[in-house]
Design an enzyme around this catalytic site. Structure first.
Site, PDB file in Angstrom:
ATOM      1  N   CYS A  49       0.846  -1.186   0.000  1.00 21.16           N
ATOM      2  CA  CYS A  49       0.000   0.000   0.000  1.00 21.16           C
ATOM      3  C   CYS A  49       0.885   1.241   0.000  1.00 21.16           C
ATOM      4  O   CYS A  49       2.096   1.153   0.132  1.00 21.16           O
ATOM      5  CB  CYS A  49      -0.870   0.007   1.235  1.00 21.16           C
ATOM      6  SG  CYS A  49      -1.527  -1.598   1.668  1.00 21.16           S
ATOM      7  N   ARG A  59       2.597   1.378  -7.111  1.00 21.73           N
ATOM      8  CA  ARG A  59       2.714   0.258  -6.177  1.00 21.73           C
ATOM      9  C   ARG A  59       1.519  -0.686  -6.276  1.00 21.73           C
ATOM     10  O   ARG A  59       1.550  -1.772  -5.712  1.00 21.73           O
ATOM     11  CB  ARG A  59       2.816   0.785  -4.735  1.00 21.73           C
ATOM     12  CG  ARG A  59       4.068   1.592  -4.486  1.00 21.73           C
ATOM     13  CD  ARG A  59       3.948   2.416  -3.234  1.00 21.73           C
ATOM     14  NE  ARG A  59       4.041   1.653  -2.013  1.00 21.73           N
ATOM     15  CZ  ARG A  59       5.170   1.377  -1.376  1.00 21.73           C
ATOM     16  NH1 ARG A  59       6.309   1.796  -1.880  1.00 21.73           N
ATOM     17  NH2 ARG A  59       5.177   0.707  -0.262  1.00 21.73           N
ATOM     18  N   TRP A 117      -3.743  -1.958  -0.838  1.00 19.27           N
ATOM     19  CA  TRP A 117      -3.704  -3.213  -1.608  1.00 19.27           C
ATOM     20  C   TRP A 117      -4.167  -4.263  -0.614  1.00 19.27           C
ATOM     21  O   TRP A 117      -3.474  -4.554   0.364  1.00 19.27           O
ATOM     22  CB  TRP A 117      -2.275  -3.449  -2.096  1.00 19.27           C
ATOM     23  CG  TRP A 117      -2.024  -4.833  -2.609  1.00 19.27           C
ATOM     24  CD1 TRP A 117      -1.517  -5.890  -1.912  1.00 19.27           C
ATOM     25  CD2 TRP A 117      -2.257  -5.314  -3.927  1.00 19.27           C
ATOM     26  NE1 TRP A 117      -1.426  -6.987  -2.719  1.00 19.27           N
ATOM     27  CE2 TRP A 117      -1.873  -6.671  -3.952  1.00 19.27           C
ATOM     28  CE3 TRP A 117      -2.764  -4.734  -5.093  1.00 19.27           C
ATOM     29  CZ2 TRP A 117      -1.973  -7.447  -5.103  1.00 19.27           C
ATOM     30  CZ3 TRP A 117      -2.860  -5.521  -6.231  1.00 19.27           C
ATOM     31  CH2 TRP A 117      -2.468  -6.853  -6.236  1.00 19.27           C
ATOM     32  N   ASN A 159       0.686   0.131   6.327  1.00 18.98           N
ATOM     33  CA  ASN A 159       1.212  -0.826   5.342  1.00 18.98           C
ATOM     34  C   ASN A 159       1.772  -2.004   6.121  1.00 18.98           C
ATOM     35  O   ASN A 159       2.389  -1.788   7.167  1.00 18.98           O
ATOM     36  CB  ASN A 159       2.397  -0.245   4.561  1.00 18.98           C
ATOM     37  CG  ASN A 159       1.972   0.845   3.620  1.00 18.98           C
ATOM     38  OD1 ASN A 159       0.791   1.125   3.473  1.00 18.98           O
ATOM     39  ND2 ASN A 159       2.959   1.471   2.998  1.00 18.98           N
ATOM     40  N   GLY A 160       1.622  -3.201   5.598  1.00 22.59           N
ATOM     41  CA  GLY A 160       2.191  -4.375   6.267  1.00 22.59           C
ATOM     42  C   GLY A 160       1.094  -5.312   6.735  1.00 22.59           C
ATOM     43  O   GLY A 160      -0.061  -5.207   6.320  1.00 22.59           O
ATOM     44  N   GLU A 214      10.188 -23.385 -15.540  1.00 26.49           N
ATOM     45  CA  GLU A 214       9.973 -21.975 -15.217  1.00 26.49           C
ATOM     46  C   GLU A 214      11.138 -21.113 -15.738  1.00 26.49           C
ATOM     47  O   GLU A 214      10.925 -20.020 -16.273  1.00 26.49           O
ATOM     48  CB  GLU A 214       9.800 -21.816 -13.698  1.00 26.49           C
ATOM     49  CG  GLU A 214       9.694 -20.394 -13.191  1.00 26.49           C
ATOM     50  CD  GLU A 214       8.566 -19.569 -13.793  1.00 26.49           C
ATOM     51  OE1 GLU A 214       7.716 -20.124 -14.502  1.00 26.49           O
ATOM     52  OE2 GLU A 214       8.565 -18.349 -13.568  1.00 26.49           O
ATOM     53  N   LYS A 247      10.738 -18.013 -18.358  1.00 24.39           N
ATOM     54  CA  LYS A 247      11.198 -16.659 -18.017  1.00 24.39           C
ATOM     55  C   LYS A 247      12.087 -16.126 -19.128  1.00 24.39           C
ATOM     56  O   LYS A 247      11.942 -14.998 -19.560  1.00 24.39           O
ATOM     57  CB  LYS A 247      11.976 -16.746 -16.693  1.00 24.39           C
ATOM     58  CG  LYS A 247      11.789 -15.709 -15.681  1.00 24.39           C
ATOM     59  CD  LYS A 247      10.488 -15.575 -14.951  1.00 24.39           C
ATOM     60  CE  LYS A 247       9.234 -15.785 -15.671  1.00 24.39           C
ATOM     61  NZ  LYS A 247       8.037 -15.936 -14.940  1.00 24.39           N
ATOM     62  N   GLU A 268      10.088 -15.477 -22.528  1.00 23.51           N
ATOM     63  CA  GLU A 268       9.056 -14.433 -22.564  1.00 23.51           C
ATOM     64  C   GLU A 268       9.633 -13.028 -22.543  1.00 23.51           C
ATOM     65  O   GLU A 268       9.045 -12.114 -23.110  1.00 23.51           O
ATOM     66  CB  GLU A 268       8.000 -14.616 -21.461  1.00 23.51           C
ATOM     67  CG  GLU A 268       8.479 -14.345 -20.070  1.00 23.51           C
ATOM     68  CD  GLU A 268       7.382 -14.518 -19.020  1.00 23.51           C
ATOM     69  OE1 GLU A 268       6.219 -14.201 -19.296  1.00 23.51           O
ATOM     70  OE2 GLU A 268       7.722 -14.970 -17.908  1.00 23.51           O
ATOM     71  N   HIS A 271      16.087 -39.212 -26.327  1.00 25.49           N
ATOM     72  CA  HIS A 271      14.922 -39.664 -27.104  1.00 25.49           C
ATOM     73  C   HIS A 271      14.533 -38.645 -28.174  1.00 25.49           C
ATOM     74  O   HIS A 271      13.415 -38.672 -28.681  1.00 25.49           O
ATOM     75  CB  HIS A 271      13.745 -39.945 -26.163  1.00 25.49           C
ATOM     76  CG  HIS A 271      14.063 -41.034 -25.179  1.00 25.49           C
ATOM     77  ND1 HIS A 271      14.112 -42.353 -25.549  1.00 25.49           N
ATOM     78  CD2 HIS A 271      14.415 -40.988 -23.877  1.00 25.49           C
ATOM     79  CE1 HIS A 271      14.457 -43.093 -24.487  1.00 25.49           C
ATOM     80  NE2 HIS A 271      14.655 -42.272 -23.464  1.00 25.49           N
ATOM     81  N   LYS A 312      -0.555  -8.837 -18.401  1.00 24.96           N
ATOM     82  CA  LYS A 312      -0.348  -9.296 -17.020  1.00 24.96           C
ATOM     83  C   LYS A 312      -1.469 -10.224 -16.578  1.00 24.96           C
ATOM     84  O   LYS A 312      -1.248 -11.168 -15.845  1.00 24.96           O
ATOM     85  CB  LYS A 312      -0.249  -8.075 -16.092  1.00 24.96           C
ATOM     86  CG  LYS A 312       0.076  -8.427 -14.649  1.00 24.96           C
ATOM     87  CD  LYS A 312       1.507  -8.951 -14.525  1.00 24.96           C
ATOM     88  CE  LYS A 312       1.822  -9.515 -13.157  1.00 24.96           C
ATOM     89  NZ  LYS A 312       2.937 -10.466 -13.195  1.00 24.96           N
TER      90      LYS A 312
HETATM   91  C1  F6R Z   1       4.758 -15.687 -16.802  1.00 26.51           C
HETATM   92  C2  F6R Z   1       3.455 -15.276 -16.343  1.00 26.51           C
HETATM   93  C3  F6R Z   1       2.267 -16.022 -16.842  1.00 26.51           C
HETATM   94  C4  F6R Z   1       1.237 -16.201 -15.720  1.00 26.51           C
HETATM   95  C5  F6R Z   1      -0.050 -16.846 -16.264  1.00 26.51           C
HETATM   96  C6  F6R Z   1      -1.051 -17.112 -15.158  1.00 26.51           C
HETATM   97  O1  F6R Z   1       5.781 -14.922 -16.239  1.00 26.51           O
HETATM   98  O2  F6R Z   1       3.329 -14.344 -15.583  1.00 26.51           O
HETATM   99  O3  F6R Z   1       2.633 -17.253 -17.376  1.00 26.51           O
HETATM  100  O4  F6R Z   1       1.804 -16.992 -14.719  1.00 26.51           O
HETATM  101  O5  F6R Z   1      -0.625 -16.006 -17.222  1.00 26.51           O
HETATM  102  O6  F6R Z   1      -1.445 -15.937 -14.532  1.00 26.51           O
HETATM  103  P1  F6R Z   1      -2.129 -15.969 -13.112  1.00 26.51           P
HETATM  104  O7  F6R Z   1      -1.159 -16.531 -12.162  1.00 26.51           O
HETATM  105  O8  F6R Z   1      -2.456 -14.533 -12.828  1.00 26.51           O
HETATM  106  O9  F6R Z   1      -3.353 -16.820 -13.224  1.00 26.51           O
END
Ligand code: F6R
Length: 608
Positions: A2, A27, A74, A100-101, A480, A484, A487, A503, A603
């Site tokens: 927050c 934030r 938040w 906050n916290g 993962e 990373k 992307e 294989h 996002k």
């Molecule tokens: C990768 C990434 C995406 C999300 C995916 C699921 O860095 O951020 O692969 O993990 O779109 O999103 P959530 O977790 O919000 O359901």
């Protein structure tokens, strides 16, 4: 995450508070509010964007007064709503508080106050602070603040005003940032520098449990024993843009570095006296005993958390667990019934496929437990139980701290179930819990050696393809790490299990191909070394992520290595992913990519 801002001076407080809060919007928040003193305390707050509050307050004109505090919230405890927004006000109306916290022992304190006749109106942990202040208040605000900080456990940055003492703002913090700004005839508090940069560049940084008392022409500091202390004034030289990212160039790097802290917030309130305490869920031991199979359903990074979870669940609980990507799960015919537990993982809590999977699971009679970061999101609302990750807003599209905190919640769930089902001895449980509690510090140590990874990225960021290999939990981390990298840097990469190479994928290896071998899972270290030999024999250059005790053994086979501390097997991905998040970041940065907003990605994926 927050935002707090406070003003005491000769000018009108509300317009400054609104402006200050707008500088903290980065934030992330879901509601906002202000309290201004003008003969009495006036509090105005509202769910939604700051523009809603700004409209109600007519840019601040509708709320006269020269002392005030403001907040963007938040949600952590209690869904986003007007009543849960801050400032929170005490029952008798004397104190207004922004926070906050997380107050970890808020339930215990709340029940204590309720038994003494205090009436609560919100679901927040913050209201406990406001109520406690009034409970302890005997015409001495500083004394009440002192008593409150002795009672509350957890993290806090607090801005406080009291109707009996309207010429002062009180501020105190622990494990959550708070600064005091010094002006001419006016002074400020804020959770971050951008909020006050339009007014002053002279700041004091409060340390844990230091209390600041601000008047128009004076700022006094006290330690928790109420002894006056001297503090060093600091001159801020940053510009606003850098300040919003806390001095980092990108939100992604800021969020990578926030992981130790985020892990602390997720883990520490949930371990008490060597037991996992999940106050937030209603699943009883009897219901857990009735669970015959578990599904984990999620997308992207959240799905990769599920892949780690499978190893942990099956190893400790001996309960069959299936992990599936939500877009597949929703269109197949999974066997679900009232003995099935479906764990849904989502940072945003709004991902369309994941939500559809949740609804399908509920319809079939399965019990749904979700792991979500955004409080009050649709997935959180529709689940039978929710465990929040408390990672704070994740702004960079590439998920980092959400992944780490989701993993931590998985470990908590596994250890909680093990405890409730009685499948571990006290000694074993203590060992696992000790490791879990060490995780934030260990993560910090892994992030300390950024230059090594930066150097490695500088040699390979121009590569066209890279391959990640691993076995068991190291394979889960490879998935993962590969996501990373691709992307944000747009470098083509794939993750394979070490044993699958021969294989098919091994035909891709040629002179100079970069292979990143995650070799932290001790039981299969030797097998991984055979895989390293196989790819090296075909010309690959191999970077190994391994544990310190295996450094020498790896050095004999690979080309470069990065070592992490040893920890319980199933927690290894929490550490091995950290250098690889950094690697992806540095490759993308050296290629000049738009790190926080990679092309074609959003996002929150709220469409199918
Ligand atoms: C990768 C990434 C995406 C999300 C995916 C699921 O860095 O951020 O692969 O993990 O779109 O999103 P959530 O977790 O919000 O359901």
């Amino acid at each position: 995450m927050c935002g707090i801002v406070g003003y005491i001076g000769e000018e009108q407080a509300a317009p400054f508070l609104l402006n200050g809060l707008s500088k903290l919007e980065y934030r992330g928040y879901d509601s906002a509010g202000v309290a201004v003193y003008d003969n009495e305390l006036h509090v105005v707050k509202s769910k939604g964007r700051l523009s809603v509050l700004d409209g109600i307050l007519q840019g601040g004109k509708a709320l006269p007064g020269t002392v005030g505090i403001g907040h963007t919230r938040w949600a952590t405890h209690g869904a986003p709503s007007d009543v849960n927004s801050h400032p929170q006000v005490s029952d008798g109306g004397k104190f207004a508080v922004v926070h906050n916290g997380i107050i970890e022992n808020y339930l215990e304190l709340k029940n204590h106050l309720i038994r003494r006749g205090v009436e609560f109106v919100s679901d927040t942990d913050t209201e406990v602070v406001a109520q406690l202040l009034e409970y302890y208040y005997r015409n001495d605000v500083l004394d009440a603040v002192q008593k409150v900080i002795r009672r509350v456990e957890g993290s806090y940055a607090l801005g406080i005003i009291c109707a009996d003492c309207p010429e002062k703002i009180f501020a105190v913090r622990k494990d959550s940032p708070l600064i005091v700004g010094a002006g001419q005839g006016e002074n400020f508090i804020a959770s971050d520098i951008p909020a006050i940069l339009s007014k002053t560049r002279d700041i004091y940084r409060l340390q844990d449990k230091e209390i600041a008392v601000l008047e128009r022409d004076n700022i006094a500091f006290f330690n928790e024993e109420r002894e006056p202390i001297e503090k060093q004034l600091e001159r801020v030289e940053w510009d606003v843009d850098a300040a919003e990212k806390g001095g980092f160039e990108h939100f992604m790097m800021k969020e990578i570095c926030e992981q130790p802290e985020a892990l602390r917030k997720t883990i520490s309130p949930r371990i008490k006296e060597n037991k996992v305490v999940l106050d937030d869920i209603s699943l009883t031991a009897e219901q857990l005993r009735d669970v015959s199979r578990v599904f984990i359903v999620a997308c992207g990074t959240s799905y990769h958390v599920g892949v780690v979870a499978k190893y942990a669940f099956e190893k400790l609980l001996k309960i069959p667990l299936e992990v599936d990507v939500a877009s597949e799960f929703r269109y197949r015919d999974p066997i679900l019934d009232e003995h099935t537990l479906v764990i849904i993982i989502s940072q945003s809590g709004e991902t369309a496929d994941t939500l559809a999977a949740l609804r399908m699971a509920k319809k079939s009679g399965a019990r749904v437990l979700s792991i979500v970061n955004v409080v009050g999101s649709t997935i959180a609302n529709e689940s039978d139980d929710v465990l929040y990750t408390w990672a704070g807003p994740e702004i960079a599209v590439a998920s980092t701290k959400a992944y780490s905190t989701q993993l931590a919640v998985i470990y908590l769930i596994v250890l909680y179930m093990a405890q409730e089902l009685g499948v571990l001895s006290d000694k074993e449980r203590k060992e696992y819990l000790d490791d879990l509690q060490r995780l934030p510090d260990l993560a910090e140590s892994c992030l300390a050696d950024k230059e090594k990874i930066q150097y490695f990225a500088s040699r390979y960021f121009n590569a066209g393809d890279m391959y990640f290999i691993g076995r068991n939990v190291d394979y889960a981390a490879s998935l993962e790490a590969s996501l990373k990298l691709k992307e944000i840097s747009y470098i083509h990469s794939e993750a394979y299990t070490g044993g699958e190479l021969k294989h098919g994928p091994i035909s891709l290896i040629e002179d100079g191909t970069l292979v990143i071998a995650i070799c932290t899972y001790d039981r299969l270290f030797d097998k991984m070394m055979s895989n390293v030999k196989e790819v090296k024999a075909r010309g690959a250059v191999v970077l190994g992520i391994t544990t310190h005790d295996r450094e020498e053994a790896f050095r004999q086979e690979g080309d470069f290595r990065f070592c992490i501390p040893k920890i319980t097997d199933f927690m290894l991905p929490s550490l091995s992913i950290l250098p690889l998040q950094l690697f992806a970041y540095y490759c993308a940065s050296m290629k000049g990519c738009d790190i926080d907003k990679p092309r074609n990605l959003a996002k929150s994926v709220t469409v199918e």
